[in-house]
Scaffold this motif. Structure first.
Motif, mmCIF file in Angstrom:
data_model
loop_
_atom_site.group_PDB
_atom_site.id
_atom_site.type_symbol
_atom_site.label_atom_id
_atom_site.label_comp_id
_atom_site.label_asym_id
_atom_site.label_seq_id
_atom_site.Cartn_x
_atom_site.Cartn_y
_atom_site.Cartn_z
ATOM 1 N N GLY A 23 -2.368 -12.066 10.830
ATOM 2 C CA GLY A 23 -1.787 -11.551 12.222
ATOM 3 C C GLY A 23 -1.608 -12.546 13.290
ATOM 4 N N ARG A 24 -1.776 -14.067 12.767
ATOM 5 C CA ARG A 24 -1.511 -14.890 13.980
ATOM 6 C C ARG A 24 -0.243 -15.391 13.775
ATOM 7 N N ALA A 25 0.549 -14.942 12.775
ATOM 8 C CA ALA A 25 1.766 -15.231 12.520
ATOM 9 C C ALA A 25 2.912 -14.024 12.872
ATOM 10 N N ARG A 26 3.742 -14.630 13.943
ATOM 11 C CA ARG A 26 4.707 -13.885 14.516
ATOM 12 C C ARG A 26 5.784 -13.006 13.639
ATOM 13 N N ASP A 27 5.878 -13.851 12.620
ATOM 14 C CA ASP A 27 6.873 -13.371 11.617
ATOM 15 C C ASP A 27 6.466 -12.531 10.551
ATOM 16 N N ILE A 28 5.259 -12.207 10.250
ATOM 17 C CA ILE A 28 4.469 -11.498 9.424
ATOM 18 C C ILE A 28 3.766 -10.249 9.913
ATOM 19 N N ASP A 29 3.970 -9.046 9.360
ATOM 20 C CA ASP A 29 3.359 -8.064 9.723
ATOM 21 C C ASP A 29 2.630 -7.014 8.519
ATOM 22 N N VAL A 30 1.326 -6.999 8.834
ATOM 23 C CA VAL A 30 0.613 -6.297 7.697
ATOM 24 C C VAL A 30 0.905 -4.750 8.220
ATOM 25 N N THR A 31 1.716 -4.184 6.956
ATOM 26 C CA THR A 31 1.915 -2.685 7.050
ATOM 27 C C THR A 31 0.964 -1.800 6.433
ATOM 28 N N ALA A 32 0.344 -2.392 5.579
ATOM 29 C CA ALA A 32 -0.643 -1.201 4.696
ATOM 30 C C ALA A 32 -1.756 -2.123 4.016
ATOM 31 N N GLU A 33 -2.806 -1.385 3.690
ATOM 32 C CA GLU A 33 -4.025 -1.797 3.207
ATOM 33 C C GLU A 33 -4.286 -0.820 1.975
ATOM 34 N N ALA A 34 -4.975 -1.382 0.685
ATOM 35 C CA ALA A 34 -5.413 -0.520 -0.322
ATOM 36 C C ALA A 34 -6.693 -1.127 -1.142
ATOM 37 N N ALA A 35 -7.612 -0.239 -1.253
ATOM 38 C CA ALA A 35 -8.976 -0.925 -1.766
ATOM 39 C C ALA A 35 -9.157 -0.615 -3.401
ATOM 40 N N THR A 36 -7.837 0.025 -3.940
ATOM 41 C CA THR A 36 -7.898 0.481 -5.452
ATOM 42 C C THR A 36 -6.469 -0.024 -5.930
ATOM 43 N N GLY A 37 -6.367 -0.270 -7.107
ATOM 44 C CA GLY A 37 -5.285 -0.449 -7.662
ATOM 45 C C GLY A 37 -4.136 0.775 -7.588
ATOM 46 N N ASP A 38 -4.726 1.882 -7.952
ATOM 47 C CA ASP A 38 -3.889 3.130 -7.366
ATOM 48 C C ASP A 38 -3.416 3.329 -6.042
ATOM 49 N N GLU A 39 -4.377 3.025 -5.352
ATOM 50 C CA GLU A 39 -3.926 3.247 -3.803
ATOM 51 C C GLU A 39 -2.843 1.925 -3.392
ATOM 52 N N ALA A 40 -2.770 0.816 -4.021
ATOM 53 C CA ALA A 40 -1.724 -0.203 -3.891
ATOM 54 C C ALA A 40 -0.379 0.275 -4.259
ATOM 55 N N VAL A 41 -0.601 0.771 -5.477
ATOM 56 C CA VAL A 41 0.659 1.391 -5.898
ATOM 57 C C VAL A 41 1.237 2.543 -5.225
ATOM 58 N N ARG A 42 0.404 3.519 -4.731
ATOM 59 C CA ARG A 42 1.032 4.387 -3.783
ATOM 60 C C ARG A 42 1.392 3.936 -2.532
ATOM 61 N N ALA A 43 0.728 3.041 -1.758
ATOM 62 C CA ALA A 43 1.126 2.319 -0.762
ATOM 63 C C ALA A 43 2.376 1.292 -0.709
ATOM 64 N N ALA A 44 2.555 0.936 -1.904
ATOM 65 C CA ALA A 44 3.555 0.049 -2.067
ATOM 66 C C ALA A 44 4.919 1.225 -2.019
ATOM 67 N N ARG A 45 4.796 2.390 -2.765
ATOM 68 C CA ARG A 45 5.866 3.176 -3.005
ATOM 69 C C ARG A 45 6.545 3.699 -1.562
ATOM 70 N N ALA A 46 5.185 3.670 -0.776
ATOM 71 C CA ALA A 46 5.269 4.642 0.685
ATOM 72 C C ALA A 46 5.998 3.653 1.647
ATOM 73 N N THR A 47 5.388 2.300 1.370
ATOM 74 C CA THR A 47 5.879 1.406 2.727
ATOM 75 C C THR A 47 6.982 0.343 2.294
ATOM 76 N N ARG A 48 7.279 0.279 1.039
ATOM 77 C CA ARG A 48 8.044 -0.597 0.506
ATOM 78 C C ARG A 48 8.034 -2.134 1.018
ATOM 79 N N PRO A 49 6.642 -2.720 0.848
ATOM 80 C CA PRO A 49 6.541 -4.121 1.592
ATOM 81 C C PRO A 49 7.340 -5.060 0.969
ATOM 82 N N ASP A 50 7.661 -6.219 1.514
ATOM 83 C CA ASP A 50 8.436 -7.350 1.191
ATOM 84 C C ASP A 50 7.435 -8.183 0.029
ATOM 85 N N VAL A 51 6.108 -8.230 0.472
ATOM 86 C CA VAL A 51 5.002 -9.041 -0.232
ATOM 87 C C VAL A 51 3.942 -8.478 -0.432
#
Length: 220
Positions: A23-51
């Motif tokens: 959050g201290r970097a102006r060029d990086i934006d945390v758009t989603a979090e996940a607590a399990t692998g399944d949540e990570a897959v769903r969040a990635a599909r929904a938000t299409r993160p860069d990293v």
């Protein structure tokens, strides 16, 4: 334009810590979090993160299986494995399935932000302490005919570039060594990735070791 990041870790405190550091970097934006692998897959599909910053050991689908799903479903997404577990088995599989980087949870804040920027730009990333082990793991395996045939179509210049990529040189360094422009280096790397059907320069480096274009000592 900011780099969008998904943080996947089963520990809320770890997620909060990573979010705070990024959050201290102006060029990086945390758009989603996940607590399990399944949540990570769903969040990635929904938000299409860069990293994606991905832990390995999580409830349900583990981080490596989740990584494989995300890379198959979200084109252009890059995954950095961030974990306290740095066994050879984890390293080997993470890179095999297409992870762009691997960090153990001993990094400084600046290192994390640099890692996100590096991977988002299409570069490869490994913690210094694990790089040699990964190289030796791949180089120890005898090259098969399929791996050898894949590099037969590379030009002499592409052979020079892939060797330098595999020995850890950045584009600017490769440009100086080969007396060409950084743009030309980037073009060569992009062409090889497309020609060989790879995801990024991490897999390009792996192929160089698998085919004995580069030896663990760094000589060829």
């Amino acid at each position: 334009m900011s780099i969008s990041v998904l943080i996947a870790d089963d520990q809320a405190l770890v997620r909060a810590g990573l979010r705070s550091l990024l959050g201290r970097a102006r060029d990086i934006d945390v758009t989603a979090e996940a607590a399990t692998g399944d949540e990570a897959v769903r969040a990635a599909r929904a938000t299409r993160p860069d990293v994606v910053l991905m832990d390995i050991h999580m409830p349900g689908l583990d981080g490596l299986d989740a990584t494989e799903c995300i890379l198959a479903d979200v084109p252009g997404c890059r995954v950095i494995i961030v974990t306290t577990f740095d066994t050879d088995e984890h390293l080997f599989r993470a890179l095999r399935i297409g992870a762009s980087g691997f960090l153990t949870k001993e990094f400084q804040a600046d290192e994390l932000r640099k890692a996100v920027r590096t991977v988002a730009a299409g570069e490869a990333l490994l913690s210094p302490g694990v790089t040699r082990r990964v190289i030796e793991q791949f180089a120890r395996r005898p090259p098969g005919p399929e791996a050898r045939s894949r590099i037969e179509g590379l030009t002499a210049r592409e052979h020079e570039v892939i060797r330098l990529v595999a020995t850890g040189h950045a584009n600017a360094e490769i440009a100086r060594l080969l007396f060409i422009s950084p743009h030309t280096v980037k073009t060569h790397i992009t062409n090889m990735i497309n020609k060989l059907g790879l995801r990024d320069r991490t897999q390009l480096a792996i192929l160089a070791y698998e085919t004995n274009l580069v030896r663990p000592s760094g000589y060829w």
